[in-house]
Design an enzyme around this catalytic site. Structure first.
Site, short mmCIF file in Angstrom:
data_model
loop_
_atom_site.label_atom_id
_atom_site.label_comp_id
_atom_site.label_asym_id
_atom_site.label_seq_id
_atom_site.Cartn_x
_atom_site.Cartn_y
_atom_site.Cartn_z
N HIS A 282 0.81 -1.21 0.00
CA HIS A 282 0.00 0.00 0.00
C HIS A 282 0.85 1.27 0.00
CE1 HIS A 282 0.39 -0.22 4.52
NE2 HIS A 282 0.46 1.09 4.39
N ASP B 201 0.31 -7.60 1.40
CA ASP B 201 0.75 -6.22 1.64
C ASP B 201 2.26 -6.11 1.64
OD1 ASP B 201 0.35 -3.52 1.92
OD2 ASP B 201 0.12 -3.59 4.09
N SER C 225 4.63 2.71 7.84
CA SER C 225 4.31 1.53 7.03
C SER C 225 5.52 1.08 6.21
CB SER C 225 3.15 1.84 6.09
OG SER C 225 1.96 2.02 6.81
#
Length: 367
Positions: free
Chosen positions: A104, A134, A218
């Protein structure tokens, strides 16, 4: 006789008491005099000293090393900055560096730059990514020294174990930010919405931690006290009522996907070749509006079948409802995906189909 002896004895006791008191008085005087002398001597020679204490610990050194292997990631669309995140150095082959981040973070990016701990920015190529895991892998060539993380074993994590998150929260200007916490739960299953339709469609296995994880973290590192990479920070709960609940992808799961991406450029997942609707996600009125005719409230309604796909070859039709996968009930679409993606391309599975109220069994070789 008795009277004389008693008087004599009393006199002896009185004499002994006088001698004892005299000795004790002398000892008290001696102690007080010696202490006074000592205090006087110390006060004349002792001054105020400044003591410097080095509070560096083994964890401090571990973090310093880990920060060198953690990078910032900047993504661009139409030559304009569109987002940022973090990444970890996974492999170094001479001057070729492989970096892991989240899918993402780089999704829809037209160009990607990786910013290393020394401040140098290098353009990166996307080797491949996987939405369901992911995970994304970047590749670049550098002209300086880079060290890869030593990976740990996320299966050995225990609740309460100290962990540290490293990344670039809120942007590259905060690169190298360190937050400390513990493993709140070594293995959690959380439901996520991958296509942003407001419905959860995938279950992910994650490590839960109370180490602060913020937007920009992230793709960054979650390390143990030994400095080993044990997770890829991925997400957190953002509700105002929730505090200290962050998640990381277990490194054991991530590496399987990463190695496959490096080798083939993608993660191969089995397919049926269908478009479907999860019956549990819609009310009877919504099913009527979508012209889905069924009395079932669980299972996968087949809305489309791709030509020459595994489903097409097996005889699955539009309007069928898949109710079981290898003999196990299908509760929802994410349940169906979990069962499907636990298989490999080429595996044979048995599907139970409801077609116009009749139940049948169909054997499918997954694409």
């Amino acid at each position: 006789m008795y009277k004389l002896k008693e008087n004599f004895f009393n006199k002896v006791v009185i004499v002994l008491l006088i001698v004892s008191l005299a000795c004790n008085g002398f000892l008290i005087y001696k102690v007080m005099f010696d202490n006074a002398t000592t205090i006087s001597d110390n006060s004349s020679t002792t001054g105020v000293k400044t003591v410097n204490v080095d509070v560096k610990s083994d964890l401090t050194k571990v973090i310093a090393t880990a920060k060198e292997s953690t990078v910032g990631i900047v993504v661009y669309q139409r030559n304009q900055l569109s987002g940022s995140g973090s990444g970890v150095v996974y492999r170094v082959d001479n001057k070729t560096v492989y970096v892991i981040t989240n899918h993402h973070v780089i999704d829809s990016a037209q160009s990607i730059e990786v910013i290393f701990a020394n401040g140098k920015s290098v353009k990166a190529d996307l080797v491949g990514s996987d939405q369901y895991g992911d995970i994304a892998v970047l590749k670049m060539t550098v002209d300086f020294s880079v060290t890869a993380f030593k990976t740990g074993d996320s299966d050995l994590l225990d609740s309460g174990e100290t962990v540290v998150a490293i990344g670039s929260p809120l942007g590259i200007e905060y690169a190298g930010t360190v937050t400390q916490g513990i493993v709140s739960a070594p293995s959690r299953t959380i439901s996520v919405d991958l296509n942003n339709d407001g419905k959860e469609d995938w279950d992910m296995n994650v490590v839960q931690t109370d180490a602060a994880i913020n937007p920009g973290n992230s793709g960054g590192a979650l390390i143990n006290a030994a400095g080993e990479l044990i997770g890829i920070t991925s997400m957190k709960y953002t509700s105002e009522e929730v505090e200290g609940i962050g998640f990381a992808l277990p490194i054991n799961d991530a590496i399987k996907l990463v190695d496959e991406i490096i080798k083939t450029g993608k993660v191969s997942r089995p397919t049926l070749g269908i478009s479907s609707v999860s019956l549990d996600a819609y009310s009877s009125y919504e099913l009527y509006m979508y012209r889905i005719q069924t009395d079932l409230n669980k299972g996968i309604y087949i809305a489309d079948v791709q030509n020459n796909s595994a489903a097409d070859k097996a005889g699955i039709r539009v309007g069928d409802v898949i109710t079981q996968f290898d003999g196990k009930d299908i509760e929802s679409y994410k349940d169906f995906l979990s069962k499907l993606y636990a298989k490999k391309p080429g595996d044979k599975v048995t599907l139970t189909i409801n077609r116009s109220g009749s139940t049948m069994t169909i054997h499918v070789t997954l694409g």
